[in-house]
Design an enzyme around this catalytic site. Structure first.
Site, PDB file in Angstrom:
ATOM      1  N   TYR A 242     -77.583  -3.328  75.563  1.00 44.81           N
ATOM      2  CA  TYR A 242     -76.134  -2.847  75.952  1.00 44.81           C
ATOM      3  C   TYR A 242     -76.062  -2.523  77.405  1.00 44.81           C
ATOM      4  O   TYR A 242     -74.625  -2.959  77.791  1.00 44.81           O
ATOM      5  CB  TYR A 242     -75.837  -1.805  74.916  1.00 44.81           C
ATOM      6  CG  TYR A 242     -74.492  -1.178  74.857  1.00 44.81           C
ATOM      7  CD1 TYR A 242     -73.452  -1.760  74.499  1.00 44.81           C
ATOM      8  CD2 TYR A 242     -74.431  -0.023  75.784  1.00 44.81           C
ATOM      9  CE1 TYR A 242     -72.170  -1.193  74.647  1.00 44.81           C
ATOM     10  CE2 TYR A 242     -73.180   0.587  75.952  1.00 44.81           C
ATOM     11  CZ  TYR A 242     -71.934   0.032  75.122  1.00 44.81           C
ATOM     12  OH  TYR A 242     -70.825   0.677  75.507  1.00 44.81           O
TER      13      TYR A 242
ATOM     14  N   GLU B 142     -73.509   4.218  80.116  1.00 41.43           N
ATOM     15  CA  GLU B 142     -74.563   3.720  79.817  1.00 41.43           C
ATOM     16  C   GLU B 142     -75.088   2.921  80.922  1.00 41.43           C
ATOM     17  O   GLU B 142     -76.367   2.440  81.069  1.00 41.43           O
ATOM     18  CB  GLU B 142     -74.718   2.920  78.488  1.00 41.43           C
ATOM     19  CG  GLU B 142     -74.801   3.816  77.238  1.00 41.43           C
ATOM     20  CD  GLU B 142     -75.914   4.330  76.982  1.00 41.43           C
ATOM     21  OE1 GLU B 142     -77.023   3.614  76.903  1.00 41.43           O
ATOM     22  OE2 GLU B 142     -76.133   5.684  77.002  1.00 41.43           O
TER      23      GLU B 142
ATOM     24  N   SER C 199     -69.063   1.542  80.629  1.00 40.35           N
ATOM     25  CA  SER C 199     -69.677   2.720  80.131  1.00 40.35           C
ATOM     26  C   SER C 199     -70.806   3.607  80.957  1.00 40.35           C
ATOM     27  O   SER C 199     -71.582   2.996  81.905  1.00 40.35           O
ATOM     28  CB  SER C 199     -70.626   2.063  78.946  1.00 40.35           C
ATOM     29  OG  SER C 199     -71.196   2.954  78.398  1.00 40.35           O
TER      30      SER C 199
END
Ligand code: NAP
Ligand code: F7E
Length: 344
Positions: free
Chosen positions: A158, A136, A134
């Site tokens: 996460y 992220e 991701s």
């Protein structure tokens, strides 16, 4: 013989699009589903006759070994995760277990079932592995746009869990010669997106307001910028990575970035309304640490995989708003689970 794919997270947004894509490509598609009373498969309901299901949970190593043994896949796509960033602060340990350690468990299931020992033993006919990494992981970005070489600085439990899974995937490739790839995917959305994510929250909110079912939309940080694309395009990239001649990691995004404020303005504009009359800032929706800016540089994916996105930001927003108006016009929304029950 048809190639066989096993997808974890098949009940999620990407799992449903990937299953459809692989079926179109002639694959035999299996989905891992967890818990009892299965299959609970709202998003893939239309494909029930075409997909087969196997029980298993990313928290349970034995169940993953059994699933790989039973399915005998040629390819495994690990899309299962706790994927909602705010939840990862509330349930940090569970996020580490599912989103992080889950990757280790899937890789170990493949390694054990393929008979790969601790020494490096690449095999022809080995199981190919895709990890859903991701953007992220970039978090507080060190440069923009972000490439395959941009350093990681995750900003949530996460993001940290995804970074572990990403490096582990690389490590299994390097340690065992496994065909293991990670797609560093930027935000991708669709009418099937979970209602907790900002794009779908906005498209559902706009539809409710337009239909007179609500009078306001409460949102957090409007200044955050994301590179939003269409999920249907991004699952094509997953498959291209797995079908490539050699395993590598790729950044997948559009190369365009928009603020949440621009998203909101575009969504209200799609139904001829002025967003400033309806949007209410809610401090409680801000995050302990924010990712302020994400913007992909997808040059490698274009050059080496021939991948390009086909849906623009404006068309994506219009598609989601239109879909939610159609959804809510047919049925008054009482709860988000009602929205799920009639999802396209
Ligand atoms: P999603 O809609 O939230 O789906 C998550 C999936 O994970 C669901 O099928 C869920 O199954 C499954 N899952 C949760 N806990 C599990 C467990 N313990 N064992 C097995 N499966 C479990 O996510 P998505 O948007 O499709 O994203 C797919 C993947 O890509 C995720 O790994 C996500 O983190 C990653 N990703 C997404 C984006 C994006 O913008 N969408 C961008 C980058 C990376 P249940 O139905 O049983 O809950
Ligand atoms: O937030 C801001 C929020 O929850 C986007 C996941 O798929 O993509 C997703 O993670 C931005 C953030 O997605 C609200 O603060 C403002 O800056 O839609 P989101 P995300 O956190 O970017 C990545 C690539 C993944 O890997 C993840 O799995 O929008 N924002 N107000 C809000 N966000 C939400 N959810 N709700 C609000 O009310």
């Amino acid at each position: 013989m048809a190639r066989r794919a096993l997808i974890t997270g098949i009940t999620g947004q990407d799992g449903s699009y990937l299953a459809e894509h692989l079926l179109r490509e002639g694959y035999d598609v299996w989905g891992l589903v967890r818990g009892q009373a299965n299959p609970r498969v709202t998003r893939v309901r239309r494909l029930l006759e075409d997909i087969r299901f196997v029980g298993g949970d990313l928290l349970d190593q034995g169940s993953l070994i059994s699933a790989v043994e039973k399915v005998q896949p040629d390819e495994v796509y690990n899309l299962g995760a706790i994927s909602f960033v705010p939840l990862s602060w509330e349930q940090a340990e569970l996020t580490a277990e599912v989103t992080g350690m889950g990757v280790l468990r899937v890789l170990e299931a493949i390694r054990v079932c393929s008979g790969i020992s601790s020494s490096r033993s690449p095999k022809s006919g080995q199981i190919r592995f895709y990890q859903a990494s991701s953007s992220e992981m970039f978090g507080q970005v060190r440069e923009s746009p972000q490439t395959e070489r941009t350093p990681f600085h995750p900003r949530s439990p996460y993001g940290v869990a995804k970074t572990y899974g990403h490096f582990l995937t690389q490590n299994y490739r390097e340690s065992y010669g496994m065909f293991a790839v990670s797609g560093i995917l930027f935000n991708h959305e669709s009418p099937r997106r979970g209602a907790e994510f900002v794009t779908r929250k906005v498209s559902l909110g706009v539809a409710r307001i337009k239909l007179g079912l609500a009078s306001e939309l409460r949102l957090g940080n409007l200044d955050a910028r994301r590179d939003w694309g269409y999920a249907g395009d991004y699952v094509r990239a997953m498959h291209l990575m797995v079908a490539a001649d050699r395993p590598d990691d790729y950044v997948i995004g559009t190369g365009r970035t928009h603020s949440v404020r621009e998203l909101v303005a575009a969504a209200f504009e799609a139904v001829g309304l002025d967003w400033e009359r309806y949007v209410v800032f809610d401090q409680s929706l801000r995050r302990p640490a924010e990712v302020d800016l994400l913007c992909a540089d997808p040059k490698e994916a274009k050059a080496r995989l021939g991948w390009e996105p086909s849906v623009s930001f404006e068309d994506l927003v219009a598609m989601m708003v239109e879909s939610d108006i159609a959804l809510l016009s047919g049925k008054t929304l009482r709860s988000e689970s009602d929205a799920e029950a009639v999802w396209p």
